[in-house]
Design a protein around this motif. Structure first.
Motif, PDB file in Angstrom:
ATOM      1  N   ASN A   3      17.164  -8.358  50.002  1.00  0.00           N
ATOM      2  CA  ASN A   3      15.921  -7.870  50.576  1.00  0.00           C
ATOM      3  C   ASN A   3      14.743  -8.368  49.754  1.00  0.00           C
ATOM      4  O   ASN A   3      14.699  -8.154  48.557  1.00  0.00           O
ATOM      5  CB  ASN A   3      15.898  -6.335  50.584  1.00  0.00           C
ATOM      6  CG  ASN A   3      17.031  -5.747  51.375  1.00  0.00           C
ATOM      7  OD1 ASN A   3      17.872  -6.457  51.888  1.00  0.00           O
ATOM      8  ND2 ASN A   3      17.055  -4.441  51.480  1.00  0.00           N
ATOM      9  N   GLY A   9       6.245  -0.285  47.062  1.00  0.00           N
ATOM     10  CA  GLY A   9       7.082   0.520  47.954  1.00  0.00           C
ATOM     11  C   GLY A   9       8.445  -0.117  48.169  1.00  0.00           C
ATOM     12  O   GLY A   9       9.481   0.566  48.121  1.00  0.00           O
ATOM     13  N   ASP A  10       8.460  -1.432  48.397  1.00  0.00           N
ATOM     14  CA  ASP A  10       9.730  -2.156  48.548  1.00  0.00           C
ATOM     15  C   ASP A  10      10.557  -2.064  47.267  1.00  0.00           C
ATOM     16  O   ASP A  10      11.770  -1.878  47.314  1.00  0.00           O
ATOM     17  CB  ASP A  10       9.482  -3.642  48.855  1.00  0.00           C
ATOM     18  CG  ASP A  10       8.906  -3.900  50.231  1.00  0.00           C
ATOM     19  OD1 ASP A  10       8.936  -2.980  51.079  1.00  0.00           O
ATOM     20  OD2 ASP A  10       8.421  -5.032  50.444  1.00  0.00           O
ATOM     21  N   TYR A  12      10.443   0.256  44.918  1.00  0.00           N
ATOM     22  CA  TYR A  12      10.943   1.622  44.744  1.00  0.00           C
ATOM     23  C   TYR A  12      12.168   1.860  45.628  1.00  0.00           C
ATOM     24  O   TYR A  12      13.187   2.373  45.171  1.00  0.00           O
ATOM     25  CB  TYR A  12       9.843   2.641  45.064  1.00  0.00           C
ATOM     26  CG  TYR A  12      10.262   4.058  44.769  1.00  0.00           C
ATOM     27  CD1 TYR A  12      10.132   4.575  43.493  1.00  0.00           C
ATOM     28  CD2 TYR A  12      10.824   4.863  45.758  1.00  0.00           C
ATOM     29  CE1 TYR A  12      10.538   5.866  43.198  1.00  0.00           C
ATOM     30  CE2 TYR A  12      11.232   6.155  45.478  1.00  0.00           C
ATOM     31  CZ  TYR A  12      11.092   6.645  44.191  1.00  0.00           C
ATOM     32  OH  TYR A  12      11.501   7.919  43.902  1.00  0.00           O
ATOM     33  N   GLU A  13      12.058   1.485  46.883  1.00  0.00           N
ATOM     34  CA  GLU A  13      13.160   1.684  47.825  1.00  0.00           C
ATOM     35  C   GLU A  13      14.415   0.904  47.401  1.00  0.00           C
ATOM     36  O   GLU A  13      15.527   1.430  47.405  1.00  0.00           O
ATOM     37  CB  GLU A  13      12.709   1.252  49.220  1.00  0.00           C
ATOM     38  CG  GLU A  13      13.711   1.531  50.309  1.00  0.00           C
ATOM     39  CD  GLU A  13      13.172   1.133  51.678  1.00  0.00           C
ATOM     40  OE1 GLU A  13      13.959   0.534  52.435  1.00  0.00           O
ATOM     41  OE2 GLU A  13      11.993   1.407  51.973  1.00  0.00           O
ATOM     42  N   PHE A  14      14.230  -0.354  47.038  1.00  0.00           N
ATOM     43  CA  PHE A  14      15.359  -1.197  46.637  1.00  0.00           C
ATOM     44  C   PHE A  14      16.037  -0.663  45.383  1.00  0.00           C
ATOM     45  O   PHE A  14      17.265  -0.531  45.321  1.00  0.00           O
ATOM     46  CB  PHE A  14      14.882  -2.641  46.408  1.00  0.00           C
ATOM     47  CG  PHE A  14      15.981  -3.563  45.951  1.00  0.00           C
ATOM     48  CD1 PHE A  14      16.915  -4.036  46.849  1.00  0.00           C
ATOM     49  CD2 PHE A  14      16.079  -3.939  44.623  1.00  0.00           C
ATOM     50  CE1 PHE A  14      17.937  -4.881  46.431  1.00  0.00           C
ATOM     51  CE2 PHE A  14      17.088  -4.768  44.189  1.00  0.00           C
ATOM     52  CZ  PHE A  14      18.021  -5.250  45.097  1.00  0.00           C
ATOM     53  N   THR A  16      15.899   2.358  44.070  1.00  0.00           N
ATOM     54  CA  THR A  16      16.510   3.668  44.309  1.00  0.00           C
ATOM     55  C   THR A  16      17.882   3.494  44.941  1.00  0.00           C
ATOM     56  O   THR A  16      18.853   4.142  44.532  1.00  0.00           O
ATOM     57  CB  THR A  16      15.587   4.541  45.195  1.00  0.00           C
ATOM     58  OG1 THR A  16      14.350   4.731  44.503  1.00  0.00           O
ATOM     59  CG2 THR A  16      16.216   5.888  45.492  1.00  0.00           C
ATOM     60  N   LYS A  17      17.975   2.602  45.916  1.00  0.00           N
ATOM     61  CA  LYS A  17      19.269   2.336  46.572  1.00  0.00           C
ATOM     62  C   LYS A  17      20.285   1.808  45.559  1.00  0.00           C
ATOM     63  O   LYS A  17      21.440   2.238  45.543  1.00  0.00           O
ATOM     64  CB  LYS A  17      19.074   1.334  47.711  1.00  0.00           C
ATOM     65  CG  LYS A  17      20.337   1.020  48.460  1.00  0.00           C
ATOM     66  CD  LYS A  17      20.070   0.033  49.573  1.00  0.00           C
ATOM     67  CE  LYS A  17      21.375  -0.331  50.255  1.00  0.00           C
ATOM     68  NZ  LYS A  17      21.182  -1.370  51.262  1.00  0.00           N
ATOM     69  N   ARG A  20      21.369   4.592  43.014  1.00  0.00           N
ATOM     70  CA  ARG A  20      22.206   5.660  43.597  1.00  0.00           C
ATOM     71  C   ARG A  20      23.693   5.347  43.451  1.00  0.00           C
ATOM     72  O   ARG A  20      24.509   6.258  43.423  1.00  0.00           O
ATOM     73  CB  ARG A  20      21.885   5.843  45.075  1.00  0.00           C
ATOM     74  CG  ARG A  20      20.774   6.782  45.318  1.00  0.00           C
ATOM     75  CD  ARG A  20      20.696   7.232  46.773  1.00  0.00           C
ATOM     76  NE  ARG A  20      19.499   8.002  46.936  1.00  0.00           N
ATOM     77  CZ  ARG A  20      18.487   7.663  47.721  1.00  0.00           C
ATOM     78  NH1 ARG A  20      18.553   6.589  48.459  1.00  0.00           N
ATOM     79  NH2 ARG A  20      17.434   8.437  47.779  1.00  0.00           N
ATOM     80  N   GLN A 128      14.619   5.215  38.061  1.00  0.00           N
ATOM     81  CA  GLN A 128      13.838   4.239  38.816  1.00  0.00           C
ATOM     82  C   GLN A 128      12.430   4.133  38.226  1.00  0.00           C
ATOM     83  O   GLN A 128      11.881   3.050  38.123  1.00  0.00           O
ATOM     84  CB  GLN A 128      13.783   4.629  40.299  1.00  0.00           C
ATOM     85  CG  GLN A 128      13.254   3.543  41.216  1.00  0.00           C
ATOM     86  CD  GLN A 128      11.764   3.324  41.120  1.00  0.00           C
ATOM     87  OE1 GLN A 128      10.981   4.222  40.831  1.00  0.00           O
ATOM     88  NE2 GLN A 128      11.357   2.100  41.350  1.00  0.00           N
TER      89      GLN A 128
END
Length: 189
Positions: A3, A9-10, A12-14, A16-17, A20, A128
């Motif tokens: 990705n 924002g990208d 943070y999302e990446f 975090t995934k 996890r 993160q």
């Protein structure tokens, strides 16, 4: 990376995934690894911004967390309380309203405080945030030293791309089999 990361924002999302998929212990390893890299990469700047004793305290907090992790356990509550007390003694730079706050100093100091919090709480967001601190530190450095740099192109910059790849490599390493040996601390530098 599959990705593309174009903005915070990208990122943070990446991240975090990715984080996890790690256990709490590995997220602690990752957070302290990021904070340690941040402290070392800005060492020349920080020597001018912290007193010698404050810098030693911050390094000592990281060293103590590393020691526990290398022994296969997250620091216990009493040890974390003691680290918190040491950490709180470090001058945060906010007591003198006339003194300009240095962003790198704040970023590094906050990342080390977040490592203590990461050990306390099994929270993906905390680890993160430490990873984000490394990006924030690079952002400050680029803004100051690279005349062609703009915040809109942050994630296109080669140093940021390299850092993202390095963080991802460490996460992938922690997903597999790894040894709790001192070279884990300096891996991917």
């Amino acid at each position: 990376m599959n990705n593309p990361i174009n903005d915070m924002g990208d990122h943070y999302e990446f991240m975090t995934k990715q984080l996890r998929s790690l256990r709490h212990f590995e997220r602690c390893l990752f957070a302290v690894w990021c904070a340690d890299r941040l402290l070392i990469s800005h060492a020349d700047h920080l020597i001018k911004k912290f007193s010698q004793s404050d810098l030693q305290t911050l390094q000592g907090v990281l060293d103590d967390i590393w020691d526990s992790l290398f022994n296969g356990m997250i620091p216990e509550k009493d040890q974390l309380n003691a680290l918190d007390m040491d950490f709180m003694e470090v001058d945060d730079g906010w007591t003198d309203p006339m003194r300009e706050i240095d962003p790198i100093r704040s970023i590094v100091q906050q990342s080390i405080g977040m490592c203590i919090l990461c050990c306390r709480r099994n929270d993906v967001g905390v680890s993160q945030n430490v990873a984000q601190s490394v990006i924030d530190g690079l952002d400050c450095k680029l803004e100051k030293n690279d005349p062609g740099y703009t915040p809109e192109t942050l994630f296109e910059h080669p140093q940021i791309q390299q850092e993202l790849e390095t963080q991802l490599a460490m996460i992938k390493n922690l997903k597999g089999e790894y040894e709790l040996v001192p070279n884990l601390r300096t891996m991917f530098r």
